[in-house]
Design a protein around this motif. Sequence first.
Motif, PDB file in Angstrom:
ATOM      1  N   THR A   1      36.438  35.684  47.602  1.00 11.63           N
ATOM      2  CA  THR A   1      37.588  34.788  47.635  1.00 11.63           C
ATOM      3  C   THR A   1      37.519  33.803  48.786  1.00 11.63           C
ATOM      4  O   THR A   1      38.517  33.228  49.169  1.00 11.63           O
ATOM      5  CB  THR A   1      38.885  35.607  47.750  1.00 11.63           C
ATOM      6  OG1 THR A   1      38.824  36.363  48.952  1.00 11.63           O
ATOM      7  CG2 THR A   1      39.076  36.494  46.549  1.00 11.63           C
TER       8      THR A   1
ATOM      9  N   VAL B   1      40.130  30.361  49.016  1.00 14.04           N
ATOM     10  CA  VAL B   1      40.000  29.837  47.663  1.00 14.04           C
ATOM     11  C   VAL B   1      41.058  30.519  46.803  1.00 14.04           C
ATOM     12  O   VAL B   1      41.253  31.731  46.894  1.00 14.04           O
ATOM     13  CB  VAL B   1      38.588  30.120  47.094  1.00 14.04           C
ATOM     14  CG1 VAL B   1      38.468  29.649  45.665  1.00 14.04           C
ATOM     15  CG2 VAL B   1      37.554  29.464  47.971  1.00 14.04           C
ATOM     16  N   LYS B   2      41.732  29.724  45.991  1.00 13.02           N
ATOM     17  CA  LYS B   2      42.760  30.274  45.117  1.00 13.02           C
ATOM     18  C   LYS B   2      42.126  31.272  44.153  1.00 13.02           C
ATOM     19  O   LYS B   2      41.136  30.969  43.500  1.00 13.02           O
ATOM     20  CB  LYS B   2      43.420  29.138  44.347  1.00 13.02           C
ATOM     21  CG  LYS B   2      44.572  29.579  43.486  1.00 13.02           C
ATOM     22  CD  LYS B   2      45.211  28.379  42.820  1.00 13.02           C
ATOM     23  CE  LYS B   2      46.336  28.827  41.925  1.00 13.02           C
ATOM     24  NZ  LYS B   2      46.956  27.700  41.237  1.00 13.02           N
ATOM     25  N   PRO B   3      42.694  32.486  44.042  1.00 15.06           N
ATOM     26  CA  PRO B   3      42.100  33.485  43.146  1.00 15.06           C
ATOM     27  C   PRO B   3      42.297  33.120  41.677  1.00 15.06           C
ATOM     28  O   PRO B   3      43.258  32.451  41.308  1.00 15.06           O
ATOM     29  CB  PRO B   3      42.858  34.771  43.477  1.00 15.06           C
ATOM     30  CG  PRO B   3      44.138  34.311  44.058  1.00 15.06           C
ATOM     31  CD  PRO B   3      43.861  33.002  44.730  1.00 15.06           C
ATOM     32  N   HIS B   4      41.370  33.543  40.867  1.00 17.12           N
ATOM     33  CA  HIS B   4      41.449  33.310  39.436  1.00 17.12           C
ATOM     34  C   HIS B   4      42.169  34.494  38.810  1.00 17.12           C
ATOM     35  O   HIS B   4      41.722  35.627  38.909  1.00 17.12           O
ATOM     36  CB  HIS B   4      40.054  33.163  38.836  1.00 17.12           C
ATOM     37  CG  HIS B   4      40.068  33.039  37.354  1.00 17.12           C
ATOM     38  ND1 HIS B   4      40.533  31.908  36.729  1.00 17.12           N
ATOM     39  CD2 HIS B   4      39.707  33.889  36.377  1.00 17.12           C
ATOM     40  CE1 HIS B   4      40.440  32.088  35.416  1.00 17.12           C
ATOM     41  NE2 HIS B   4      39.939  33.283  35.184  1.00 17.12           N
ATOM     42  N   HIS B   5      43.306  34.210  38.179  1.00 12.54           N
ATOM     43  CA  HIS B   5      44.079  35.282  37.570  1.00 12.54           C
ATOM     44  C   HIS B   5      43.677  35.457  36.119  1.00 12.54           C
ATOM     45  O   HIS B   5      43.383  34.497  35.418  1.00 12.54           O
ATOM     46  CB  HIS B   5      45.577  34.983  37.662  1.00 12.54           C
ATOM     47  CG  HIS B   5      46.069  34.961  39.064  1.00 12.54           C
ATOM     48  ND1 HIS B   5      46.274  36.092  39.794  1.00 12.54           N
ATOM     49  CD2 HIS B   5      46.376  33.935  39.888  1.00 12.54           C
ATOM     50  CE1 HIS B   5      46.697  35.780  40.994  1.00 12.54           C
ATOM     51  NE2 HIS B   5      46.766  34.477  41.080  1.00 12.54           N
TER      52      HIS B   5
END
Length: 98
Positions: A13, A29-33
């Motif tokens: 991340t 970094v924006k997490p991928h949901h």
Amino acid sequence: MENQNTTPKHTPTAESTVKGSGQQETVAVKPHHRMEKITDHTPMLRVRNYLNIAFMVLALIGVALFFIQPLWRQAAMVIMLIAVVIKIIEVSLRLFHR
């Protein structure tokens, strides 16, 4: 003497960018949901939203009456029971409507 590694470890991340004199800056970094976004704006969603609003309003009124007016406790309990029935209807629409 052992060579000590001073560079930060990379995580899934985080990203690193190199700055001027060999320094590294870690940027989040924006997490991928995995959960899908709600793009379903059907009339059923609108009905569920209205039922949720009615539940919240009735629950607040019921709790306020219960604690503020001791003489109106039975009416407050009836109002809160109606709010719970509305919430059960909303939950059943969410679970069984597909």
